[in-house]
Design an enzyme around this catalytic site. Sequence first.
Site, PDB file in Angstrom:
ATOM      1  N   GLU A  96     -90.324  27.053  31.157  1.00  0.00           N
ATOM      2  CA  GLU A  96     -91.614  27.724  31.212  1.00  0.00           C
ATOM      3  C   GLU A  96     -91.494  29.095  31.868  1.00  0.00           C
ATOM      4  O   GLU A  96     -92.118  30.070  31.445  1.00  0.00           O
ATOM      5  CB  GLU A  96     -92.588  26.828  31.987  1.00  0.00           C
ATOM      6  CG  GLU A  96     -94.055  27.140  31.795  1.00  0.00           C
ATOM      7  CD  GLU A  96     -94.416  27.389  30.346  1.00  0.00           C
ATOM      8  OE1 GLU A  96     -93.991  26.604  29.469  1.00  0.00           O
ATOM      9  OE2 GLU A  96     -95.106  28.395  30.075  1.00  0.00           O
ATOM     10  N   SER A 182     -69.666  31.622  28.555  1.00  0.00           N
ATOM     11  CA  SER A 182     -70.349  31.501  27.266  1.00  0.00           C
ATOM     12  C   SER A 182     -69.454  31.155  26.079  1.00  0.00           C
ATOM     13  O   SER A 182     -69.890  30.402  25.206  1.00  0.00           O
ATOM     14  CB  SER A 182     -71.111  32.787  26.946  1.00  0.00           C
ATOM     15  OG  SER A 182     -71.977  33.146  27.985  1.00  0.00           O
ATOM     16  N   HIS A 311     -82.162  24.637  21.155  1.00  0.00           N
ATOM     17  CA  HIS A 311     -80.831  25.019  21.642  1.00  0.00           C
ATOM     18  C   HIS A 311     -80.969  25.799  22.954  1.00  0.00           C
ATOM     19  O   HIS A 311     -80.239  25.554  23.910  1.00  0.00           O
ATOM     20  CB  HIS A 311     -80.108  25.861  20.599  1.00  0.00           C
ATOM     21  CG  HIS A 311     -78.909  26.589  21.144  1.00  0.00           C
ATOM     22  ND1 HIS A 311     -77.750  25.929  21.508  1.00  0.00           N
ATOM     23  CD2 HIS A 311     -78.706  27.903  21.422  1.00  0.00           C
ATOM     24  CE1 HIS A 311     -76.883  26.816  21.980  1.00  0.00           C
ATOM     25  NE2 HIS A 311     -77.436  28.011  21.946  1.00  0.00           N
ATOM     26  N   SER A 312     -81.897  26.731  22.989  1.00  0.00           N
ATOM     27  CA  SER A 312     -82.126  27.550  24.182  1.00  0.00           C
ATOM     28  C   SER A 312     -83.501  28.179  24.030  1.00  0.00           C
ATOM     29  O   SER A 312     -84.204  27.934  23.040  1.00  0.00           O
ATOM     30  CB  SER A 312     -81.074  28.658  24.283  1.00  0.00           C
ATOM     31  OG  SER A 312     -81.304  29.641  23.292  1.00  0.00           O
TER      32      SER A 312
END
Lengths: 420, 365
Positions: A96, A182, A311-312
């Site tokens: 959020e 990453s 996913h993100s």
Amino acid sequence: MGVSSPAFSPQHSQRQQQHFSSLDDKPQFPGASAEFIDKLEFIQPNVISGIPIYRVMDRQGQIINPSEDPHLPQEKVLKFYKTMTLLNTMDRILYESQRQGRISFYMTNYGEEGTHVGSAAALDNTDLVFGQYREAGVLMYRNYPLELFMAQCYGNVSDLGKGRQMPVHYGCRERHFVTISSPLATQIPQAVGAAYAAKRANANRVIICYFGEGAASEGDAHAGFNFAATLECPIIFFCRNNGYAISTPTSEQYRGDGIAARGPGYGILSIRVDGNDVFAVYNATKEARRRAVAENQPFLIEAMTYRIGHHSTSDDSSAYRSVDEVNYWDKQDHPISRLRQYLQSRGWWDDEQEKAWRKQSRRKVMEAFEQAERKLKPSPSLLFSDVYQEMPTQLRKQQESLARHLQTYGEHYPLDHFEK
Amino acid sequence: MGMAATAATAGRLLRLRAAGTEGPWRRLRAAGLPRGFLQPASADGDAAQRRQVAHFTFQPDPEPLEYGQTQKMNLFQAVTSALDNSLAKDPTAVIFGEDVAFGGVFRCTVGLRDKYGKDRVFNTPLCEQGIVGFGIGIAVAGATAIAEIQFADYIFPAFDQIVNEAAKYRYRSGDLFNCGSLTIRSPWGCVGHGALYHSQSPEAFFAHCPGIKVVIPRSPFQAKGLLLSCIEDKNPCIFFEPKILYRAAVEQVPIEPYNIPLSQAEVIQEGSDVTLVAWGTQVHVIREVASMAHEKLGVSCEVIDLRTIIPWDVDTVCKEECFLNLEAPISRVCGYDTPFPHIFEPFYIPDKWKCYDALRKMINY
């Protein structure tokens, strides 16, 4: 392929160099230990009836086979539950906060909490963890404080990583959790090297390496598996098969029987487990750990699960999958609800405790969140350190030139948010 | 090229691998062909047919006196000596890569497995990305990792692990983790017949990657001292070894360990008119160019061996302020922007004539 035994088989998976004898009619090839066959037959990969999925609890949290119940004490199982739910709460709030522009990016762990907690609980605290990016529950189980999760996401002065990486790239030396990077699957051969060093040091340590079924397609995964087997390393390869790599479903990721079926191809003992069953994950990891360290060989655990979230924060999964599918996993096969049902049936948890815990955990997260937001970012001089162990002359000159630049042009930079 | 020359060329690298066997001759005998069936190359040597002579002359440095007893060593022996010293001193150090166990395709690791054990000197599967990734992991766990990439031409599968992982490990983790005890060694540079895939000098790909160090020695003495410094350096290092010098370069090298500092260029000849900068094999080319310039043009050349490509010694080589002091534009003499060719190597490489010509034009600017 037709692997008959789902559990770890008793023998050590080591190839012996066979004795060369020019007198035998048996095959003498150094490359394989096998008999001749005079019938032409291709081996059929078994994807219809793949490697079976080990589970301990059914979807209602009831133990199926009592001899597989790990009989963990109440305190421990409550820790499982509280870790998974705290993670869930933290995920909701941080997701959020990204939507509101407070942090730049976030990845949730919805639906996979069981894979994190079940495996983390089966390890020693000093076992080294190499993760991918969706294993925050492992760190949480090791008591990484909310303050530090938030610090990394906000890149504030308390971030152990000194604000250098995007959110969710956690790391903690003290808790033996190697900093996330990453690029996918790069951690796999690295974990193998660490395991080799642990073996040489007689450290009695296992290395665990987490990755998704998508990352398992990378060359680094192949490299890691092969090195671990040939160099006899005490490592657990833990694959979270959650059904999707961003939008790519498993049917487009591989055509064989998932990741577990690849293990035997490398000479690695392998198992497939129900990743939403925290006890199944626990049992498999515990046994793999015991044997990996005792026998110096790798183990592959493929934990089947489902990625309930996107996913993100850069993804909207409604673009490639149905809401019905997601709801099924959220409502009918969720690691947290299955464990809650187990706890309730044991009399270790009830609705009142649930209500109280939800309130308490939410408050803890909100407090940490508000504090993290108020903190300053690290000094811009930290942009320049740790490139090398020592700062090279040229870099020091660049650091000085930025300092001079900010003296003249500082008003155009968000200096108020940063430490001096 | 004549048949004998071809066989010799093709067999050269193979011969190194088949140490102790009779290699090509065994196969010929098995085929029922007598050993002398090949026509000998013509006695007076058809210059166009003969293999190219080396484009440089190795210049050994004077015997170093400050490091104790020395021994005559070629470059690969100097490397072996450095590795031997490292494994003796550091019980966590391990050496691994393709074919290192039997001694390596260039004999750099001969004797080390017998001396230190199979858990410390071992072969890996054929997979460069795995070799480097594995090496990073060993270093992250706190042990010393010495990885070999069989030819610099094959380092590219490991590029992601080097650039995205090794170089960034310390920075991205806020110094919680690092892989400083990783060193990658790799045979480098032209060798006369290596063509596209056994001749490359890929240091430029790494030259702008903060977080790693790239080092290239010009000689056995330099190689041992620089390699020891790389291994002991607390940052991941790539050490490129000029393969053409492995046997051709011979000089006195100290038996005991010693260090040559990284990120320090060496002015090997003082001069006042022109500065020549090079590294590795090319240092010997420009040394010769310097004496040609002195003889034919009366020009005094400063000769600098850069030694470390990144982080490089800016202060020794040039200053930003020197832009106003230059009397001619800086000249770069390199291979052409093509893949490294086989038969055209003599035309491709930045030999002394091309360097001399650039210098001559610069003087006359």
